[in-house]
Every structure is written in C-alpha cells, then in structure tokens.
Design an enzyme around this catalytic site. Structure first.
Site, PDB file in Angstrom:
ATOM      1  N   ASP A 193       0.880  -1.165   0.000  1.00 11.32           N
ATOM      2  CA  ASP A 193       0.000   0.000   0.000  1.00 11.32           C
ATOM      3  C   ASP A 193       0.919   1.217   0.000  1.00 11.32           C
ATOM      4  OD1 ASP A 193      -1.669   2.134   0.535  1.00 11.32           O
ATOM      5  OD2 ASP A 193      -2.863   1.071   2.033  1.00 11.32           O
ATOM      6  N   HIS A 194       1.022   1.884  -1.148  1.00 11.24           N
ATOM      7  CA  HIS A 194       2.043   2.931  -1.264  1.00 11.24           C
ATOM      8  C   HIS A 194       1.813   4.087  -0.291  1.00 11.24           C
ATOM      9  CE1 HIS A 194      -1.022   4.709  -3.978  1.00 11.24           C
ATOM     10  NE2 HIS A 194      -0.483   5.851  -3.625  1.00 11.24           N
TER      11      HIS A 194
ATOM     12  N   HIS B 156      -6.070   2.206   1.802  1.00 10.01           N
ATOM     13  CA  HIS B 156      -5.246   3.343   2.206  1.00 10.01           C
ATOM     14  C   HIS B 156      -5.691   3.964   3.530  1.00 10.01           C
ATOM     15  CE1 HIS B 156      -3.469   2.986  -1.625  1.00 10.01           C
ATOM     16  NE2 HIS B 156      -4.264   3.782  -2.305  1.00 10.01           N
TER      17      HIS B 156
END
Length: 505
Positions: A180-181, A243
């Site tokens: 999950d960036h 996110h």
C-alpha cells in the site's frame, strides 16, 4: 549496504507502474548503495521484448523521472536488468521461468533469494502465485521467497477470503507482502514517531482529550482513462478499504511493545477488530456517497462522471464516499472518526486532523466550538508536514483570541532527501521488513467492516447517490454525519501553512 543477494522479478514489467514507479525506485536504491553487490532485476510480461528492448524502455523511464536527480549511474544499473516473455496462464512458461532464474543465479553467483512482484491486474493474483508454487518457486530451501501484491486485495469480503485461502495454500503469511504505497510516505510513518517519542502528545491521545478525528484523501482529477476499472470499484473500495483504514490503524493503535514488525502489526489488527460493526439499516446514518457532475472550473467545462469514457450512462458508482464510525475500545470509546475521499474535489490533498476537545468553559470569547478546539494536522501529501493550531491573544486592548499555526514542513529539511513511497517499500521487501504491509487479518477485518455499506449501496435502490459539481468538496449531505450542526469538515488547501492568508487550490 544490504548483502542479501537476490533476483527481483517483476510480473507486468512492460506496464505503466513498472516504468513510472518500480524501476525508478530500484534505481534510487542502487544509487544510494542500498542494493547488494550482486542482484538481478528480471522483468516478465506478455510483450515479446529482448533484454536490450527492456533496458532501453527502462532507461527512458529513469532519464525522464522528475524524482531522480543523480542519473549518472543509469548505464551501470541497466546491466542488471533482464527480461523473459511469458503467458501468465501457461504452466509450461513457468518451467521456462524457473530454468531462466537458475541460469541467472548460476551465472552471477546469486542464491535462491527471490522476490516476485505482481504488477498485474488483480485477476492474476489467483493465477501467478499458483503457477509459481506448482514449479516450486515458493520453496525456501535454497533462499527466501517473497510475493508482493498490489491492491485491491479482493473485491469484497467473499473474494478476499477466497484469495486468502488460495494464497495461504502454497505461501506462508510471512512470505506475502500486500503493498500500500500510502504507508510508504514519510509523513504516514511519522505518525508513530509523533505519538510515541513526544511526551506531550501520547497522554492526550485518547477519548478524554480528543473530540473527533478526520481523515481526508482528496483528488482534483477525475477518473482519467481508468473508466472501465473505476466503474466496477468506486471510491469506497479504491481508497477507504485499504489506504485510509490503514492510516486510521496507525493513528489509533496502542503503543507497541517494540518496533518489530509483528508487534506493530498486532496493534493495528486490534484496532480493526475493535471497529464498531454497522448494520445495513444504519448505513444511511453513517455513510454518504456522491458522484461528480459537470461543472465549470477556471472557465473550462468539466465533464460529469457519467459523461466520462467507458462509464455507463446510468452508473451508480460513487466517486465520493464519507463515513462516520467508532472504535470500541478503552482509548477511543465514544470518539467519532470521519473519513472522506473523492474525485474532482478542489485540490489534491491527504491529511489527518486531530480535533482536541474545547476548554471546559469559554473564558475567552470564541465564535463556535470549531474555533475553540486546538487542531493537530498531519499532512501526508502534498506540502508534507505537521501543523498545530493554538489560540493566542490578539495584540491590543481586551482579550480577543486568534488562532495561529505552529508548523513543520519536510521541505524545510533541505539537507535531507525524502525518499519516495515505493522506494521505501521496495527496500523493505528486500530487507524482509513487513511492518508497512497489510496482513491477512487486517484485510479481512476491513472488508467485514465495510460489507454492510457495500451491500446497502449495491442492493437498495432507495439509497441516495448525491450529485456534486466538479471542483467542490462533495455533496453537502456529508455534513449531516456530524452530531453538532455547527460542525463541518476541515477544508484544506494545497498549502499546509498560511491557509488563513491564502488558499492554493
């Protein structure tokens, strides 16, 4: 220097993510001497490319990257890149892949340490890992093996459970990295440091002193060329399920016993397990959805969502979602959390706003409760940093109070480079640090929590889908989530500081 020699295999290597993010991030690690002396990056995709073709494409991505300043080592780095063409659903191609990996290992004296990054459509998450395991590329006898998966982790609770069961049949939990960036962003990680290294915050970080918490992820763009994908997903699945709930986990977790990955992830899982379940009949009270409609922004007409390419003319997919929820544990009992995300909002910004409770009585004149609360803003992007809003006396006679900002921005650390999100996360996959990666239990608990909302929105034709003009902060009905009619959302500017003087959108 990391001395774990390895082969970094990227499936979907001819795709956009590999060009824009993955290869530039790996190159940045190379320049900083954070890769081992011996490593190979092996691209794998359907496209019929030679090693030289692949290197030329990636060279262009490095030279054109605005995030890379030192490009002098590009030629040396490119010598580590290789390519193999394969069909993802062909078992025989994985036999050839295994043989090619063994050939590279023998030639460059690299042990069996291998990372498999799935930069592919989610439909292949059930295909590639099974084929890799069928030829033994999940086995750790000759070195570690790691499987990196991009979101979404399932489409709903049922598909997430099916994917979990399928992956865990051949792969161990510690081998799976769900990337999950957002969690790779420096400011997100700074949440832990802010809380647990400063004695002034942690004693106040609970229901006794915090009034409510907001998390906002706004985008000023529309869906661009992702119509076919986005219309089947929507804002809740695209942003909140992964996110933003992960950010909530970091904000609200208990202090871990150590900085070991397992210790931190255990505390985040406890938060997800403490989310107060919603019943379908409550959804209208706790969740609002919206869809942007045509508008004029800066004298330019902007299409509505249903007018975008590859969107059904009667689509009910939400481009805006806002939810209110509670975490039922000792620390957060009774404190409302508010999350919102949307497309075609006024600006691109992601931030957390901690609203502290007002003083017990208004000794000094304040206009409303919103103004009387101190706020701590943790800005994730852009203009990354922190801001604490406090009241001071306005110069002159009397005791008029005005709010001022105490702020810190990462851009002020001019002598220090801020690594990109993928750069940090890819380095963690090489080091075997899974602190910032979602665990199976977290994913399942997040889907459990959101399932009543998804089912109600999907199955009840009477649930309203509010239109909001492109360039605004979403439907006004999102304000109804607040208990106090004088409360509203915090409306951020692109600039973190001086927003009372000017607001850059």
């Amino acid at each position: 220097m990391n001395n774990d020699k390895h082969i970094y295999t990227i499936f979907g290597a001819s795709g956009d993510l590999t060009r824009r993010k993955l290869i530039p991030a790996l190159y940045s690690l190379y320049v900083q001497n954070l890769l081992p002396d011996k490593f190979i990056i092996l691209g794998a995709a359907r496209s019929p490319l030679s090693n030289e073709d692949f290197r030329n494409i990636m060279k262009e991505s490095i030279l054109n990257s605005n995030e890379i300043h030192d490009k002098s080592s590009a030629e040396e780095f490119l010598k580590h890149l290789y390519y193999i063409g394969l069909q993802y659903d062909n078992p025989n191609d994985y036999i050839q892949l295994k043989e090619y990996l063994e050939k590279l290992r023998s030639k460059f004296d690299i042990p069996g340490n291998t990372i498999f990054y799935l930069s592919t459509p989610p439909s292949l998450y059930k295909v590639i890992p099974v084929h890799l395991a069928a030829v033994g590329l999940n086995e750790t006898d000759d070195g570690w093996k790691r499987l990196i998966i991009e979101k979404p982790f399932g489409f709903d609770l049922q598909s997430a459970i099916e994917l979990k069961d399928l992956l865990l049949k051949d792969w161990k939990e510690e081998q799976i990295y769900r990337i999950d960036h957002y969690l790779g962003k420096e400011t997100v990680q700074n949440v832990l440091v802010t809380r647990f290294s400063n004695g002034i915050f942690e004693p106040l970080w609970n229901r006794n002193y915090i009034h409510h918490i907001e998390v906002t992820a706004a985008e000023n763009i529309g869906i661009e060329n992702r119509g076919g994908y986005y219309d089947s997903i929507g804002a809740l699945r695209d942003m909140i399920q992964n996110h933003l709930l992960q950010v909530v986990g970091l904000i609200s977790m208990e202090p871990p016993s150590s900085l070991e990955p397992l210790s931190i992830r255990n505390e985040i899982l406890k938060v997800f397990q403490s989310l107060r379940p919603l019943r379908r009949e409550e959804v209208a009270k706790y969740a609002v959805r919206g869809q942007y409609i045509s508008s004029v922004i800066n004298n330019e007409t902007v299409k509505g969502y249903r007018e975008e390419k590859n969107i059904k003319p009667d689509s009910k997919t939400e481009t805006f979602a806002a939810i209110k929820f509670y975490i039922d544990n000792w620390r957060w009992g009774g404190v409302p959390f508010y999350i919102r995300t949307g497309k075609r909002l006024p600006t691109r910004v992601t931030e957390v706003v901690i609203h502290f409770k007002p003083t017990p009585h208004f000794l000094f004149t304040r206009k409303n409760i919103q103004e009387a609360c101190n706020k701590l803003i943790l800005r994730i992007q852009p203009d990354e940093g922190m801001l604490l809003e406090i009241g001071i006396k306005t110069p002159g006679a009397g005791f008029e109070v005005q709010n001022i900002d105490l702020d810190f921005r990462y851009s002020e650390l001019a002598h220090q480079r801020i690594p990109g999100a993928y750069e940090r996360l890819l380095h963690d996959t090489i080091r075997g640090d899974n602190t910032l990666f979602a665990r199976t239990g977290e994913v399942i608990e997040a889907w459990k929590f959101l399932t009543p909302i998804l089912e109600e929105w999907s199955n009840n034709p009477n649930v309203p889908l509010y239109g909001y003009p492109a360039g605004t902060w979403g439907p006004k009905e999102a304000d109804n989530l607040f208990d106090d009619e004088n409360q509203t959302w915090h409306f951020p500017c692109r600039n973190l500081t001086n927003s009372n003087l000017y607001c850059e959108l």
